[in-house]
Each structure stands twice: as C-alpha cells, then as structure tokens.
Design an enzyme around this catalytic site. Structure first.
Site, mmCIF file in Angstrom:
data_model
loop_
_atom_site.group_PDB
_atom_site.id
_atom_site.type_symbol
_atom_site.label_atom_id
_atom_site.label_comp_id
_atom_site.label_asym_id
_atom_site.label_seq_id
_atom_site.Cartn_x
_atom_site.Cartn_y
_atom_site.Cartn_z
ATOM 1 N N GLY A 29 2.347 -40.113 -15.798
ATOM 2 C CA GLY A 29 2.950 -40.280 -17.124
ATOM 3 C C GLY A 29 3.529 -41.671 -17.315
ATOM 4 N N ALA B 156 7.229 -38.762 -18.591
ATOM 5 C CA ALA B 156 6.799 -40.165 -18.524
ATOM 6 C C ALA B 156 7.656 -40.999 -17.584
ATOM 7 C CB ALA B 156 6.819 -40.771 -19.930
ATOM 8 N N ASN B 157 8.576 -40.362 -16.856
ATOM 9 C CA ASN B 157 9.466 -41.161 -16.011
ATOM 10 C C ASN B 157 8.869 -41.499 -14.647
ATOM 11 O OD1 ASN B 157 10.168 -38.161 -15.840
ATOM 12 N ND2 ASN B 157 10.982 -38.943 -13.918
ATOM 13 N N THR B 158 7.747 -40.873 -14.317
ATOM 14 C CA THR B 158 7.182 -41.119 -12.985
ATOM 15 C C THR B 158 5.683 -40.835 -12.983
ATOM 16 O OG1 THR B 158 7.472 -40.591 -10.622
ATOM 17 C CG2 THR B 158 7.666 -38.761 -12.148
ATOM 18 N N SER C 158 -6.209 -29.858 -14.728
ATOM 19 C CA SER C 158 -6.515 -30.185 -13.329
ATOM 20 C C SER C 158 -7.802 -29.511 -12.888
ATOM 21 C CB SER C 158 -5.372 -29.692 -12.432
ATOM 22 O OG SER C 158 -5.745 -29.760 -11.084
ATOM 23 N N TYR D 215 0.148 -21.979 -10.173
ATOM 24 C CA TYR D 215 -0.175 -23.349 -10.626
ATOM 25 C C TYR D 215 -1.580 -23.375 -11.233
ATOM 26 C CZ TYR D 215 -1.149 -28.357 -10.648
ATOM 27 O OH TYR D 215 -1.494 -29.630 -11.051
#
Ligand SMILES: NC(=O)c1ccc[n+]([C@@H]2O[C@H](COP(=O)([O-])OP(=O)(O)OC[C@H]3O[C@@H](n4cnc5c(N)ncnc54)[C@H](OP(=O)(O)O)[C@@H]3O)[C@@H](O)[C@H]2O)c1
Length: 320
Positions: free
Chosen positions: A55, A50-52, A178, A203
């Site tokens: 999120g 959630a820092n960037t 995704s 990925y």
C-alpha cells in the site's frame, strides 16, 4: 558433538527445502512492472492500508504521478511516518493520512462521511489493506477478523463511496486479492467461522471473497464508467505474515526470492493507471497481465450469494 550434528542436519534440511521450493516461489514472485507513464494530475486516489508494504509503495508511485493520495490507515501515527517518508522521496507528494479501521464499521462510516464532505472527486479506490492468519478474534461488529477486514470492511467502504466514484467517472476500483483464492471456498454455513476456525482457510476464504466481490461489482457497474479489477501482487516481503510463525520463517528463509513491496505494488498500479485498461472490468491480474481465476472464483451464483450475505451482515441495500 551432538549439537554440531543437529546444526549440520538443520542446514541440510534448509538447503533441501530451498532447492525444492525456490523454483515455485520464484515462479509466483517474479516479474511484472507497470510500464505505463500515465500522469494523474488533478486525480484523487484513496488507498487503504497505505502505511506499509504494498500500500505504501502504491501511494508513493501514484503521488509521483501527480495524484492527491489519501492514505487510509488504522494507526494515524504510522500513517504520518509513511507519508513523511514518501515526502522525503518526492518532496512535492500530495499525500494525506486519514484514520480508517476496517475492523470497525463505525470507523468506516465516519471515514466515508468525512471524505464525502471534504472531497469532491474520487477517481481511484484501491482496497489494499489486509490481515493474514491471525488468531480467532472478532471485529468490533462481531465478524471474524480476516473476513471482516479483508472483505466486509472493504465491501462497506466501497458501498459508501460508490456514488462519489460514479460522479467522478471515469473511475477505477482495484481490489487486492491473492493467489490464495485458489484454495479458498466460501463457507456459507459458517461464514464467520463461529463453528470452527482455521486461520489459513479463513484467509483464503477472505481472498476468494475479494475476487468474487470485484467480479460481481464489475457486473453491476457495467456501463457506468467505473471499472473494477482484482489483483494478486505476487509473493512479497512484508509484514503480512506476522501472525504465522511458520510463514514468517519461510518468508525469511526465501526472502531473496520474494518480491520487494515496490515490485509487489506494480500490478495494483497497473490496474489503477494503465490506459489500455480504461474500459476493462471484472478481470483478475498478476504481474501486470491477466491471470487465471480458480473455478470457485468464476461462479456467478456464489458471487451473488456472497453479495447478499455480506449486505445482510452489514445491514445495507445497494441500489444497483
Ligand atoms: N505480501 C504478500 O505476499 C501478499 C500476497 C498476496 C496478497 N497480498 C495482499 O496484499 C495486501 C497488502 O498486503 P502487504 O503484503 O502489503 O501486507 P502488510 O505490509 O501487512 O500491510 C497490510 C496493511 O493493511 C493494514 N490493515 C490491517 N488491518 C487493518 C484494519 N483493521 N484497518 C485498516 N487497515 C488495516 C495494515 O495496517 P497496520 O500496519 O496498522 O497493521 C497495513 O497497512 C493485502 O490485502 C494482502 O492480502 C499480499
């Protein structure tokens, strides 16, 4: 003279690329706003990564709706900076940062233990954190990084918190997958890419695993008032592509056509709050609307096999 010709040729190639690909990029990156005015006063939300990026924008939106938002970040300093910037936008934001490294099962267990001790309810879990196309590297527990963080880390976190979510029901789990799941497949013969490694395929495998996990968990939780849905956020300007020079270049080139992180957060927010989804579970969303799932994402046998393989790798047994 030669240099000038090369520059002009380069610009022509770039222009051609933009004309060719812009409609597709636009198609997968436009639209979708969460129109729900739902309030979350008295609700507790947990968002990983959630820092960037997506999120952080999800955290801001849910905090404005009145939720207590727990921002689970691997770098607490970065998390505190993000929390401070959220408070600058909304001074009453009830946000708190806690350390969680999804590449380390002991960190996940310590995080969950503390949460279970200190938090009475958890109404919304958003499994958002992700890593994309990094070089071959292992998590602390020896798992290939992308499968380890994107899928296995969240699989373990959800397992550890499922009792709390059930006790807090109605509750929702949102799994950020995704569009890349479309070209993924689960390589059961070499799940951790020990034999060979392709960062792009790894990925896509991890994002397909997100989707299969969401569907299988939804199936197992039917009747419990805990719903589980997966999302594709769109193509979003963020730090996600940092490990791939080509993708970084393409994302810079097509930056104008990509969603902002705020727009990219809309489908996660929609799945977390929209009233009309209160009992809808096991679905995939994009642009705040149901989205199609590739055949390999609908295969129930693959979902069960992946569930068993993931549980075995993590040494856990689900009781449902
Ligand atoms: N951007 C797109 O176009 C796009 C498209 C489809 C799906 N998605 C999905 O959307 C989600 C969010 O991506 P984003 O675009 O917002 O990317 P981002 O800006 O790179 O954010 C990813 C977040 O995940 C965190 N993270 C990475 N490894 C972690 C670990 N070991 N433990 C805990 N947290 C970890 C990062 O922390 P640090 O800051 O410390 O690295 C960061 O907070 C991902 O799951 C991604 O696969 C994105």
């Amino acid at each position: 003279m030669m240099v000038l010709v090369l520059i002009v040729a380069g610009l022509v190639v770039v222009a051609l690329l933009m004309v060719l690909f812009a409609p597709y990029i636009r198609k997968y990156s436009a639209g979708g706003t969460c129109m729900s005015m739902a309030r979350l006063d008295g609700k507790t939300v947990l968002i990983t990564g959630a820092n960037t990026g997506i999120g952080k924008e999800t955290a801001l939106d849910l905090a404005i709706r009145g939720a207590r938002v727990i921002m689970a970040c691997r770098d607490v300093e970065k998390g505190e900076e993000a929390a401070a910037s959220i408070r600058r936008v909304y001074s009453k934001a009830n946000v708190e940062v806690r350390e969680l490294d999804l590449a380390d099962t002991s960190s996940i267990r310590a995080f969950a233990q503390r949460l279970l001790r200190e938090v009475d309810h958890l109404h919304i879990l958003i499994n958002n954190a992700g890593v994309m196309m990094c070089p071959y590297v292992k998590t602390n527990d020896g798992f290939e990084m992308q499968l380890g963080v994107n899928h296995l880390g969240h699989f373990l976190l959800t397992y550890l918190l499922i009792g709390l979510l059930k006790r807090s029901a109605p509750a929702r789990i949102v799994v950020v997958s995704s569009l890349a799941h479309n070209v993924g497949w689960i390589r059961f013969h070499d799940l951790l890419s020990q034999g060979s490694y392709n960062s792009g395929l790894a990925y896509c495998q991890s994002k397909l695993a997100n989707l299969l996990f969401a569907r299988e968990l939804a199936r197992r939780l039917k009747g419990s008032s805990v719903t589980v849905n997966s999302v594709h956020p769109g193509l979003v300007r963020s730090e996600l592509v940092r490990h791939s020079t080509i993708l970084s270049l393409l994302f810079s080139l097509f930056s104008l056509f990509l969603k902002s992180p705020r727009d990219g957060a809309q489908t996660s927010i929609y799945c977390a709050v929209a009233e009309e989804l209160h009992s809808l579970t096991g679905k995939h969303f994009s642009d705040c609307a149901p989205a199609s799932v590739a055949p390999q994402g609908r295969n129930e046998e693959t979902a069960r096999k992946l569930w068993d393989a993931s549980s075995e790798l993590l040494g856990i047994v689900w009781d449902h």
